[in-house]
Design an enzyme around this catalytic site. Structure first.
Site, PDB file in Angstrom:
ATOM      1  N   LYS A  35      25.242  13.178 -10.675  1.00 20.99           N
ATOM      2  CA  LYS A  35      24.853  12.688  -9.348  1.00 20.99           C
ATOM      3  C   LYS A  35      26.040  12.070  -8.602  1.00 20.99           C
ATOM      4  O   LYS A  35      26.801  11.286  -9.159  1.00 20.99           O
ATOM      5  CB  LYS A  35      23.763  11.627  -9.532  1.00 20.99           C
ATOM      6  CG  LYS A  35      23.053  11.215  -8.289  1.00 20.99           C
ATOM      7  CD  LYS A  35      21.658  10.764  -8.702  1.00 20.99           C
ATOM      8  CE  LYS A  35      21.068   9.730  -7.833  1.00 20.99           C
ATOM      9  NZ  LYS A  35      19.774   9.274  -8.331  1.00 20.99           N
ATOM     10  N   ALA A  40      19.297   1.963 -13.243  1.00 21.91           N
ATOM     11  CA  ALA A  40      20.382   2.405 -12.378  1.00 21.91           C
ATOM     12  C   ALA A  40      20.003   3.658 -11.614  1.00 21.91           C
ATOM     13  O   ALA A  40      19.641   4.666 -12.179  1.00 21.91           O
ATOM     14  CB  ALA A  40      21.634   2.660 -13.207  1.00 21.91           C
ATOM     15  N   CYS A  41      20.104   3.551 -10.292  1.00 24.38           N
ATOM     16  CA  CYS A  41      19.735   4.647  -9.417  1.00 24.38           C
ATOM     17  C   CYS A  41      20.496   5.915  -9.774  1.00 24.38           C
ATOM     18  O   CYS A  41      19.940   6.998  -9.798  1.00 24.38           O
ATOM     19  CB  CYS A  41      20.040   4.239  -7.981  1.00 24.38           C
ATOM     20  SG  CYS A  41      19.547   5.450  -6.769  1.00 24.38           S
ATOM     21  N   PHE A  42      21.787   5.745 -10.056  1.00 21.60           N
ATOM     22  CA  PHE A  42      22.614   6.938 -10.222  1.00 21.60           C
ATOM     23  C   PHE A  42      22.422   7.632 -11.563  1.00 21.60           C
ATOM     24  O   PHE A  42      22.922   8.726 -11.765  1.00 21.60           O
ATOM     25  CB  PHE A  42      24.089   6.585  -9.995  1.00 21.60           C
ATOM     26  CG  PHE A  42      24.424   6.623  -8.544  1.00 21.60           C
ATOM     27  CD1 PHE A  42      24.774   7.802  -7.938  1.00 21.60           C
ATOM     28  CD2 PHE A  42      24.310   5.492  -7.765  1.00 21.60           C
ATOM     29  CE1 PHE A  42      25.036   7.865  -6.588  1.00 21.60           C
ATOM     30  CE2 PHE A  42      24.568   5.538  -6.416  1.00 21.60           C
ATOM     31  CZ  PHE A  42      24.929   6.726  -5.817  1.00 21.60           C
ATOM     32  N   ALA A  57      18.203   0.301  -8.547  1.00 19.30           N
ATOM     33  CA  ALA A  57      19.344  -0.554  -8.235  1.00 19.30           C
ATOM     34  C   ALA A  57      20.622   0.260  -8.055  1.00 19.30           C
ATOM     35  O   ALA A  57      20.849   1.242  -8.765  1.00 19.30           O
ATOM     36  CB  ALA A  57      19.531  -1.566  -9.360  1.00 19.30           C
TER      37      ALA A  57
END
Lengths: 132, 278
Positions: B159, B143-145, B80
């Site tokens: 990131k 969370a993608c980050f 996400a």
């Protein structure tokens, strides 16, 4: 180079078919699973639904991305491999056998004429790897 | 010199953005189309989910509603992403395009190289992560980050740009989100599993994620950053980006995908009925 079983037929989207009468068992090739890397999730059609040749019959997510699985034949889905839904690692470890995905009752056996045998598929993946 | 289509920066809704990218992706599968680069942002702010994510396990849906955040499911994989202060890019091209390498990860590496070039021009030095995403991640997993993946861009191990792909019929669509600014508190409220120590989760996000503004402030306008990105793609890939819009077929398919897929909770929330748009 990989060995592709002689008793299977293959499409150019790296799916295989094992034909028994009008029944086609479908999965992805060892070459495909190796390129995809660790498979994390899969979505397959429901029993009694229809799949069309050269249309997506499912979707896979691996560590590298999402990939649509192209059906080599058209027909009604009679069975879905519940074992791979429980242990998805089977697709990576045994793609040509226990890693099968669906069984389809084919509606047009002539579609098989367009598929590749193991030798042709072997040559195809070598050419694809070189051409890329 | 190879010509690519460049669809100029636009701020659109989550549903329009995803429908446009998928329409370009599907039409490229049917035709001998040139590669396309889009750079865009999202209005209203939105959360995009990866193709296989379970919405209710990953996103605080009621908090999204309170903050007027739209939720959309991407056709691409990954995790996400909150799109509020970011620039998103989409690259659509044939897998066998000679600019890319045979291995799937090579595409990530090459496109990340273009983004790294742009960030360098802005004065931000990045390195590429080499770790792949695995199923073993635990806390902060939504969370993608919070978790660097293959060839994603880091600044001092934090990131700044994440990316994800979908491939079908010999064509790939790669999405990436470049953070302009980052709000770990809001991200934690909207994205992360609502259990465990919230303060620790926020701290972990603060330690693992950074943004353009954190390094160089907001002196560069969005238009300027887009222009630098555009030039970096041209320079690194040796291509010419020619501005263009959607074809008629892409426009028709985009409208259909908005109506049937991307404004449909069955897709966005349940992830059912993959409506491949073909």
């Amino acid at each position: 180079m990989k060995v592709f079983p002689d008793d299977l037929l293959y499409n150019r989207e790296h799916s295989w078919v094992r034909v028994e009468g009008e029944l086609a068992t479908i999965g992805i090739t060892d070459y495909a699973q190796e390129n995809l890397g660790e498979i994390l999730a899969i979505e397959l059609p429901e029993v009694d639904s229809y799949v069309e040749r050269d249309e997506p019959f499912g979707t896979i997510e691996s560590a590298k991305g999402v990939f649509e699985l192209m059906s080599p034949v058209s027909g009604e889905v009679l069975n879905v491999n519940e074992d791979i839904l429980d242990d998805i690692g089977i697709i990576n470890s045994d793609p040509h056998d226990t890693g099968w995905m669906i069984v389809v009752e084919m509606k047009d056996l002539e579609e098989l004429d367009d598929l590749l045998d193991s030798r042709e598929y072997h040559d195809f993946v070598i050419k694809e790897a070189e051409g890329d | 010199m190879m010509i690519w289509r460049f669809i100029p920066f636009k701020q659109l809704s989550a549903f329009e953005n995803m429908a446009m990218d998928e329409a370009i992706f599907r039409e490229n599968q049917r035709r001998d189309s040139p590669p396309t680069l889009r750079i865009y942002s999202w209005s209203p702010p939105s959360i995009s989910l990866g193709y296989f994510q379970e919405t209710r396990n990953e996103v605080n849906v009621s908090a999204c509603s309170r903050y007027h955040i739209d939720i959309v499911r991407r056709p691409t994989g990954g995790k996400a992403v909150l799109h509020e202060h970011d620039l998103t890019y989409a690259v659509i091209a044939k897998e066998h395009n000679p600019l890319f390498t045979p291995d799937i990860l090579g595409t990530y590496r090459i496109i990340s190289g273009c983004i790294a070039e742009a960030l360098s021009e802005l004065g931000i030095t990045t390195e590429m992560s080499v770790d792949g995403r695995t199923s073993g991640e635990e806390s902060l997993k939504a969370a993608c980050f919070s978790s660097p993946s293959h060839y994603e861009l880091l600044v001092n191990k934090r990131k700044i740009c994440g990316s994800a792909q979908v491939r079908s019929r010999g064509v790939f669509l790669q999405h990436g989100s470049i953070l302009l600014d980052f709000d770990p508190v809001k991200t934690c409220t909207l994205l992360l599993p609502q259990h465990g120590n919230r303060e620790k989760q926020i701290e972990k996000l603060r330690e693992s994620v950074t943004s353009i503004y954190e390094h160089i402030g907001s002196e560069f306008s969005t238009a300027k950053i887009c222009h630098i990105l555009q030039r970096s793609f041209e320079k690194k890939l040796g291509i010419e980006l020619v501005e263009g819009g959607l074809t008629a077929a892409e426009g028709i398919l985009m409208a259909r995908l908005i109506k049937d897929k991307y404004t449909n909770d069955k897709w966005n929330i349940e992830g059912k009925g993959a409506l491949h748009g073909s």
